[in-house]
Design an enzyme around this catalytic site. Structure first.
Site, short mmCIF file in Angstrom:
data_model
loop_
_atom_site.label_atom_id
_atom_site.label_comp_id
_atom_site.label_asym_id
_atom_site.label_seq_id
_atom_site.Cartn_x
_atom_site.Cartn_y
_atom_site.Cartn_z
N SER A 64 6.61 -9.44 -9.58
CA SER A 64 7.61 -8.59 -8.92
C SER A 64 8.33 -7.70 -9.94
CB SER A 64 8.65 -9.45 -8.21
OG SER A 64 8.05 -10.28 -7.24
N1 SAH Z 1 7.06 -14.88 -7.91
C1 SAH Z 1 5.92 -14.22 -8.52
C2 SAH Z 1 5.45 -13.00 -7.76
C3 SAH Z 1 4.83 -13.39 -6.53
S1 SAH Z 1 3.65 -12.32 -5.76
C4 SAH Z 1 6.18 -13.86 -9.95
O1 SAH Z 1 7.27 -14.10 -10.46
O2 SAH Z 1 5.24 -13.36 -10.60
C5 SAH Z 1 3.41 -13.36 -4.34
C6 SAH Z 1 2.60 -14.61 -4.58
O3 SAH Z 1 2.65 -15.38 -3.38
C7 SAH Z 1 1.13 -14.35 -4.88
O4 SAH Z 1 0.76 -14.99 -6.04
C8 SAH Z 1 0.42 -14.95 -3.65
O5 SAH Z 1 -0.86 -15.49 -3.95
C9 SAH Z 1 1.40 -16.01 -3.21
N2 SAH Z 1 1.30 -16.45 -1.82
C10 SAH Z 1 1.00 -15.73 -0.70
N3 SAH Z 1 1.04 -16.51 0.40
C11 SAH Z 1 1.37 -17.76 -0.03
C12 SAH Z 1 1.54 -19.02 0.63
N4 SAH Z 1 1.39 -19.17 1.96
N5 SAH Z 1 1.89 -20.09 -0.13
C13 SAH Z 1 2.06 -20.00 -1.48
N6 SAH Z 1 1.90 -18.82 -2.15
C14 SAH Z 1 1.55 -17.73 -1.44
#
Ligand code: SAH
Length: 215
Positions: A64
């Protein structure tokens, strides 16, 4: 992994930039100044680490934007020692920011490749973040209840299981909506399980998907 004076200088500039954009919590700003964001990007992308932009981290996912990380963290109103569940581990950067603020962090990722990569990286960091492979919609019932839950992917619905895993007066921060843009919501669950929702502007996240994935 090296954290040079140049990196530290770039981080200070980034934090000054984020402050100008409206983040006021000194503890949150300090955490962003301390955690080396460049550790969470592939090394060839070093120069991108300290721009206020999201960035690809593989498997079609993004780390992010620093402002968004600061904004969501500020909304959580964290206190030292709180148990925090993050949904969407991604690069692990947000999880380390939460840990730097003194929280006990549990984080769930649905993509196996990212989970493995980030779990290895986090073992080299000075934080005790617990990383899980799983579907964030289900939360972590065995480790519940949590003081705070942070969702870092766009959720088309409010996951009921997560609401159930919050302590009384717990807070859920969630980018809510299935379209291109989501509303940032802060949902406080009171002792009678009533939800109180506040809205904080539009953001763009990758979608929160059901079940496990290798995509
Ligand atoms: N917090 C992260 C950025 C997240 S991007 C950071 O600091 O880098 C969003 C993430 O959520 C992705 O890696 C994606 O694979 C994950 N994601 C999407 N749906 C999800 C679910 N149902 N459960 C867990 N993770 C999920």
């Amino acid at each position: 992994m090296l954290d040079t004076f140049r990196h530290k200088g770039l981080r200070k500039q980034l934090v000054a930039d984020i402050r100008l954009k409206g983040i006021i919590s000194e503890t949150v700003l300090k955490a962003l100044e301390i955690v080396p964001r460049h550790y969470f990007l592939d090394s060839s992308f070093l120069e991108f680490a300290y721009q206020d932009k999201p960035f690809p981290i593989g498997s079609g996912q993004t780390i992010s934007q620093p402002f968004t990380v600061a904004f969501q963290t500020e909304l959580l109103q964290l206190k030292h020692g709180m148990r925090v569940l993050e949904i969407g581990t991604g690069s692990g950067y947000q999880a380390c920011i939460l840990a730097e603020l003194g929280c006990k962090v549990f984080t769930v990722e649905r993509q196996r490749k990212l989970f493995l990569k980030t779990r290895d990286l986090l073992q080299q960091m000075p934080y005790k973040v617990q990383v899980f492979l799983g579907d964030g919609y289900k939360g972590l019932p065995t480790y519940a209840p949590f003081d705070r839950i942070l969702i870092t992917a766009a959720a088309p619905e409010i996951p009921k299981d997560l609401i159930d895993q919050l302590k009384p007066d717990g807070i859920l921060v969630i980018p809510f909506g299935g379209g291109d843009e989501q509303d940032m919501l802060r949902i406080t669950v009171d002792a009678n399980k009533q939800l109180h929702t506040e809205k904080f502007g539009a953001f763009r996240f990758v979608p929160m998907l059901q079940n496990l994935g290798n995509d």
